[in-house]
Design a protein around this motif. Structure first.
Motif, PDB file in Angstrom:
ATOM      1  N   GLY A 269       1.289  32.095 -21.300  1.00 15.95           N
ATOM      2  CA  GLY A 269       2.035  32.579 -20.153  1.00 15.95           C
ATOM      3  C   GLY A 269       2.476  31.497 -19.191  1.00 15.95           C
ATOM      4  N   THR A 293       8.744  29.896 -20.918  1.00 12.57           N
ATOM      5  CA  THR A 293       7.492  30.627 -20.711  1.00 12.57           C
ATOM      6  C   THR A 293       6.766  30.604 -22.049  1.00 12.57           C
ATOM      7  N   GLU A 295       4.592  31.777 -24.882  1.00 16.66           N
ATOM      8  CA  GLU A 295       4.121  33.077 -25.363  1.00 16.66           C
ATOM      9  C   GLU A 295       3.194  32.951 -26.560  1.00 16.66           C
TER      10      GLU A 295
END
Length: 321
Positions: A269, A293, A295
């Motif tokens: 995250g 971001t 993931e």
């Protein structure tokens, strides 16, 4: 007949001028809007700022040095000695560089990681001492106290304290980087907006805390760069948005097709911006950026294009400010 050699000479000069003009026209038509560097290392050196110089005219008395960005150093009397342990009483010059913001850390190639793990940084600096001839001198750490302003907002990060780290310049994957190590031979504390260190070592110093991965799912990711097949002249910087930290990604993956972070070094995250920088086969500077971001075990691709050193620094400034 006597005029023929002169005529030939004039003709040759005219041909030469025409050829030169054609060459210049071709160069202008193919002009690439980018700075050139012999290597990635030469770019790194060109970006670095010149250190400040502060004169200590009488080392036998206490001295206070204040850096351009506000770092304060209290230096006790008789702090400096030569290699024979004799106290130096002649003038000494302090060389100081302050890296209190992420863009300053980027410009001066000062990353915020410790053995591949992320650090939350409050800022860093580099302080050394030399005599009037530019030779290094010894300094008693416990005669030096540093006070550094901290711009890090630790709200919501669950931090109890930040510590004093010392840095060393190492070669990692063929690139010069800074690695930080926790230093326990000192006293450090927070007070009145300053991070205080008593027992300051010469060289690189940092107010940091190791990012605690407990409770997080640790992962890693890869970054490929457009039009790059040989990554020896390519690097990727990661400017983290969730907390102040900036690191350089230098390791190749097993297939040598991308750069990758260390295993288990990235929290799931994580929000950041990647800046890829490369020197192409014709010595031109190319760079580009990509917000990400994380993931999982991701693969990101950063598109780079030609540009100048000034444009590169402007890009980094726009990311961190």
């Amino acid at each position: 007949m006597k005029k023929q050699p002169i005529f030939k000479l004039v003709l040759l000069v005219c041909i030469g001028v025409l050829a030169l003009n054609c060459t210049n026209d071709d160069d202008n038509q193919n002009n690439i809007p980018a700075d050139t560097y012999t290597s990635l290392s030469s770019l790194v050196e060109a970006l670095k700022e010149e250190p400040q110089s502060h004169d200590i005219t009488d080392p036998s008395v206490a001295t206070v040095i204040t850096g351009d960005d506000g770092t304060i150093f209290n230096i006790g009397p008789n702090t400096f000695t030569d290699d024979d342990n004799n106290v130096i009483t002649s003038p000494v010059v302090a060389k100081l560089s302050e890296y209190l913001t992420l863009d300053k850390m980027f410009l001066n190639n000062v990353q915020t990681s410790s053995n591949g793990q992320l650090l939350i940084t409050g800022g860093s600096f580099n302080l050394t001492f030399e005599d009037e001839n530019g030779n290094p001198v010894n300094a008693n750490p416990f005669n030096i106290q540093a006070q550094m302003t901290i711009q890090t907002d630790t709200t919501g990060l669950g931090l109890t304290n930040m510590d004093y780290y010392v840095g060393s310049v190492v070669t990692q994957d063929g690139r010069e980087v800074v690695n930080w190590t926790l230093n326990g031979n000192n006293e450090n504390w927070f007070g009145e907006g300053y991070f205080n260190v008593f027992g300051l070592e010469q060289g690189l110093s940092n107010c940091d805390v190791l990012y605690d991965m407990a409770g997080e799912t640790a992962t890693q990711f890869e970054v490929s760069v457009s039009d790059v097949t040989d990554y020896s002249q390519t690097t990727v910087w990661m400017f983290i948005e969730d907390f102040p930290s900036v690191v350089m990604i230098t390791s190749l993956n097993d297939a040598e097709t991308a750069l990758e972070t260390y295993t288990g070094s990235i929290p799931l995250g994580l929000n950041a911006t990647l800046v890829a920088i490369t020197i192409d086969e014709n010595s031109y500077l190319k760079f580009g950026s990509l917000p990400i971001t994380v993931e999982g075990n991701d693969t990101f691709n950063v598109t780079v294009d030609y540009g100048t050193t000034e444009e590169l620094t402007q890009l980094v400034s726009s990311i961190v400010n």
